[in-house]
Design a protein around this motif. Structure first.
Motif, PDB file in Angstrom:
ATOM      1  N   LEU A   1       0.833  -1.207   0.000  1.00 45.09           N
ATOM      2  CA  LEU A   1       0.000   0.000   0.000  1.00 45.09           C
ATOM      3  C   LEU A   1       0.871   1.262   0.000  1.00 45.09           C
ATOM      4  O   LEU A   1       0.549   2.248  -0.669  1.00 45.09           O
TER       5      LEU A   1
ATOM      6  N   ARG B   1      -6.335   0.312   6.267  1.00 47.88           N
ATOM      7  CA  ARG B   1      -6.708  -0.602   5.190  1.00 47.88           C
ATOM      8  C   ARG B   1      -6.008  -1.960   5.338  1.00 47.88           C
ATOM      9  O   ARG B   1      -6.629  -2.998   5.141  1.00 47.88           O
TER      10      ARG B   1
ATOM     11  N   ALA C   1      -7.477  -6.045   5.902  1.00 45.31           N
ATOM     12  CA  ALA C   1      -7.062  -7.301   5.252  1.00 45.31           C
ATOM     13  C   ALA C   1      -6.529  -8.295   6.268  1.00 45.31           C
ATOM     14  O   ALA C   1      -6.342  -9.464   5.949  1.00 45.31           O
TER      15      ALA C   1
ATOM     16  N   ARG D   1      -8.514 -10.883   0.403  1.00 43.09           N
ATOM     17  CA  ARG D   1      -7.399 -10.013   0.761  1.00 43.09           C
ATOM     18  C   ARG D   1      -7.312  -8.838  -0.219  1.00 43.09           C
ATOM     19  O   ARG D   1      -7.117  -7.693   0.180  1.00 43.09           O
TER      20      ARG D   1
ATOM     21  N   ALA E   1     -10.066  -6.396   0.520  1.00 46.85           N
ATOM     22  CA  ALA E   1      -9.785  -5.645   1.747  1.00 46.85           C
ATOM     23  C   ALA E   1      -8.715  -4.583   1.501  1.00 46.85           C
ATOM     24  O   ALA E   1      -8.724  -3.516   2.120  1.00 46.85           O
ATOM     25  N   LEU E   2      -7.796  -4.878   0.583  1.00 49.68           N
ATOM     26  CA  LEU E   2      -6.707  -3.934   0.299  1.00 49.68           C
ATOM     27  C   LEU E   2      -7.098  -2.890  -0.745  1.00 49.68           C
ATOM     28  O   LEU E   2      -6.268  -2.095  -1.165  1.00 49.68           O
ATOM     29  N   GLY E   3      -8.362  -2.932  -1.174  1.00 47.14           N
ATOM     30  CA  GLY E   3      -8.845  -1.868  -2.040  1.00 47.14           C
ATOM     31  C   GLY E   3      -8.963  -2.231  -3.508  1.00 47.14           C
ATOM     32  O   GLY E   3      -9.197  -1.364  -4.348  1.00 47.14           O
ATOM     33  N   PHE E   4      -8.773  -3.503  -3.840  1.00 47.74           N
ATOM     34  CA  PHE E   4      -8.945  -3.928  -5.221  1.00 47.74           C
ATOM     35  C   PHE E   4     -10.398  -4.362  -5.445  1.00 47.74           C
ATOM     36  O   PHE E   4     -11.101  -4.727  -4.510  1.00 47.74           O
TER      37      PHE E   4
END
Lengths: 398, 363
Positions: A322, A387, A391, B113, B116-119
């Protein structure tokens, strides 16, 4: 781009690039007997003398190698072989489990293939090795071939007191090697004053080229060669000298050591602001390694550019990805050859639980770091951690 | 969209990633490290999991100019796919690990995952068509992988992108060659990725140990051979039975009973079934009203046959096959299709085979 991975490699100093480039245009093998050879030899020897002066060693103690990994291999295996050959009872290697893999894997190779036994040193919770721990592990030293303790840890920045450790080792007749790859140019390093018998350093961590390193090997230290051939470098390390790289290495080391005090103060101030800013934005962040203001042997107890942080509930490689997407480059510590992020063996050695080790990130600042780099991290770290936490740690059960 | 391209190091996933980039998506390449004991170099015919395969994937990602990372899913894979594979064999069933990997790893652990990571989605190089939430066979019927994707739910499919479904494998290789990818000529993988030497029985022997038992002929009830473990057998298997029957007629494995460690064999006339009972189904879209007619594919490389689908009153399905089938092994997935010659057969859902029988007495 915000480059905060100087412990992996740091930009070359312009004066090192200039000196190397100039030398690359010249012909001459330093082992040749004619004029061009003599000139190349002169350049290499000047560099050796400058390096010796910067490191507190004698020129004859400076052996050029292909980098830190080679120097570590040569010291650990070569000193083990030479000392065991001199006395077959010496089969033990005493080493810290927080060492770089160049040392750890050399030791493990000796154990698997050459009858060595290993005694792992206790590492204190900050990652450093104390004189008491070394004394206890050495015992009367009669069965120890070599001991190795890094000067400063590449992951969590812990600095050990090598003079105290060398005194303990010498008291029982054991030679001490130290991997000082991260220490030179960052903390005061003086080979003679420390008393260490062998010291590893490399160029690309302080503004020199990759693939050029040094093993400082005391004149009375016995070391069996790894590379056989032309007998260069005291017959301990054969191979044509890479004069251009050696020049770059010497110029960078000299400059880095000369500017150390001023730079260390500036970089440490940036690092302190980075850590304070992260704590403000992520209150449960954990600092790994020694306190920021730790003192060892009158010098910094922690590498000035090192900030190693664990973010509970987030995975290090998710954080790295990230941040990378935000133009910020840092490290999770060690990755295997396939690129799989591994929980830091250093943190585990220092007693951290595996989750803390897996949730860690290393920011390492260096000579080109600026306040803008710190601001860039602080601008995004809050949302990034949030974020990454979403995850999770990526496993159903830890 | 922001997408993760799962890149095994093979040509399919490389081209899928390239097509995703060219379609304008923001792509991040991810190689899944699935093996706990990675080898440096590829061996046998598997096309993933070694360091060399990770390097192949990294090389393509670099050419595409996309970020690339390795995600360590080895523990999840060992638990959800490898351990499950071993346990299924131990229970006398025949699992499909690729299907399990899609169900539990690629479109579960990885997709979760990634999201959750924005994908938004995971792109893979599977040969299947996916449009408007409808999963269909690839235009390249020989390479079609819709069978091993049949287990995906509507939610999982909403997070999946399969760019290769509308092209042949030949075209995929041509695209890779046009872009000078070194993987353009990399051989297809066709073994189970965690058994690189292809010796499934040897792998199971090591995991489960020897557990000898009798091989019994169904017609006579007599013992016709010995075996070293029921895990070496699959219902429908004909070769390698190690039996002596006194006649020349081939025998097929009819059943595996792991508690008594009995393998039952019989002649071809006994091996055919036309009624299949399953466990609870999963559906790729809306749950269809029972009963209905469909086509069912009962193993990864087999033709679909027409069937009628009803419920068994206990959450499972009963599939009445319109043609007798051999080698319907418990543990395999019965994937239901709605035939569509024009747009490709549409995957409706699947359920694991629990039992299979012959309705009418054998003549």
């Amino acid at each position: 781009m915000t480059y905060l991975d100087h412990a992996a490699t740091t930009p070359m100093l312009p004066e090192a690039v200039a000196a190397m480039t100039e030398q690359l245009a010249r012909v001459g093998n330093a082992s040749s007997l004619h004029a061009s050879g003599r000139e190349a030899r002169r350049t290499a020897e000047q560099s050796r003398e400058r390096l010796a002066a910067a490191l507190g060693a004698r020129p004859s103690e400076v052996l050029f190698t292909g980098g830190g990994t080679e120097s570590d291999n040569l010291a650990v295996k070569g000193m083990f072989w030479a000392r065991r050959d001199a006395d077959p009872r010496r089969t033990r290697v005493v080493v810290s489990p927080a060492e770089h893999h160049a040392v750890l894997d050399s030791v493990e190779w000796l154990v698997e293939h050459d009858g060595a036994e290993v005694t792992w040193l206790d590492v204190d919770p900050t990652g450093a090795v104390t004189a008491d721990a070394l004394a206890e592990a050495l015992g009367d030293g009669s069965d120890v071939a070599v001991a190795s303790v890094m000067w400063a840890n590449n992951e969590i920045g812990a600095v050990s007191d090598l003079a105290a450790l060398a005194a303990v080792a010498h008291a029982v007749g054991v030679p001490l090697h130290t991997d000082a790859v991260q220490a030179v140019g960052q903390v005061p390093v003086d080979v003679a004053a420390s008393g260490v018998d062998a010291l590893t350093m490399t160029g690309h961590k302080l503004g020199g080229p990759m693939g050029a390193g040094v093993l400082v090997l005391r004149r009375d230290a016995e070391c069996t060669p790894l590379l056989h051939g032309g007998g260069q470098e005291r017959d301990v390390r054969s191979g044509t000298l890479d004069v251009a790289a050696i020049v770059g290495l010497a110029v960078a080391t000299t400059a880095s050591v000369a500017s150390r005090t001023e730079r260390a103060a500036r970089v440490a101030a940036l690092r302190d602001r980075l850590v304070a800013g992260v704590v403000e934005r992520v209150p449960d962040v954990q600092l790994n390694g020694p306190p920021l203001d730790a003192v060892v042997a009158g010098g910094p107890g922690r590498l000035p550019g090192n900030a190693h942080l664990s973010f509970p509930g987030a995975e290090g490689d998710a954080l790295l990805m990230l941040l990378d997407a935000n133009g910020i480059e840092c490290s999770t510590g060690s990755a295997c050859s396939a690129g799989v992020a591994r929980p830091s063996h250093v943190l585990l050695a220092a007693g951290a639980d595996p989750e803390r080790a897996r949730s860690s990130l290393r920011f390492s600042l260096g000579h080109t770091s600026t306040g803008a780099d710190v601001d860039a991290v602080l601008d995004v770290i809050g949302p990034v951690v949030e974020r990454a936490r979403r995850a999770g740690l990526g496993r159903r059960s830890a | 969209m922001r997408v993760v391209a799962a890149m095994s190091g093979g040509v399919d996933s490389a081209v899928a990633a390239a097509l995703a980039v060219e379609a304008g998506h923001q792509v991040t390449g991810v190689h899944l490290a699935l093996s706990q004991h990675r080898q440096q170099l590829r061996s046998g015919s598997r096309g993933c999991c070694s360091v060399e395969d990770a390097d192949d994937a990294r090389r393509v990602a670099a050419e595409l100019g996309i970020p690339f990372y390795v995600w360590d899913m080895a523990d999840r894979f060992a638990e959800d796919v490898v351990d499950d594979f071993v346990a299924e064999y131990a229970a006398g069933r025949t699992p499909n690990p690729c299907l399990r990997c899609n169900e539990k790893i690629k479109f579960a652990a990885v997709l979760d995952r990634a999201q959750a990571l924005g994908f938004d989605a995971v792109v893979t190089g599977h040969h299947a068509r996916l449009a408007d939430g409808e999963l269909r066979r690839s235009v390249d019927v020989a390479k079609d992988q819709s069978y091993v994707l049949g287990v995906l739910t509507a939610r999982q499919l909403a997070g999946a992108v399969f760019p290769l479904g509308s092209m042949t494998k030949e075209r995929v290789r041509a695209i890779a060659a046009e872009r000078s990818y070194a993987v353009a000529t990399k051989p297809d993988s066709h073994d189970i990725c965690f058994i690189p030497d292809g010796d499934t029985r040897g792998f199971l022997d090591r995991r489960l140990g020897a557990a000898p038992g009798p091989v019994v002929d169904a017609a006579t009830g007599s013992v016709v051979g010995e075996h070293s473990g029921t895990h070496g057998f699959t219902v429908g298997q004909r070769k390698g039975l190690g039996i002596t029957t006194g006649d020349q007629r081939p025998r097929y494995v009819l059943g595996i009973e792991p508690v008594s460690r009995t393998v039952t064999v019989g002649t071809a006339d006994l091996a055919g079934v036309d009624e299949v009972g399953t466990g609870a189904p999963t559906w790729t879209g809306a749950v269809p009203a029972l009963p209905f007619d469909a086509a069912v594919q009962l193993r990864a490389h087999g033709a679909a046959v027409p069937c009628s689908v009803t419920g068994d009153g206990d959450g499972g399905l009963v599939l009445t096959l319109h043609e007798v089938q051999r080698g319907v092994a418990p543990g395999q997935s019965a994937v239901l299709y709605e035939p569509d010659a024009e747009r490709g057969d549409r995957v409706l859902g699947q359920a694991a085979v629990a039992r299979a029988a012959r309705r009418a007495p054998v003549a």
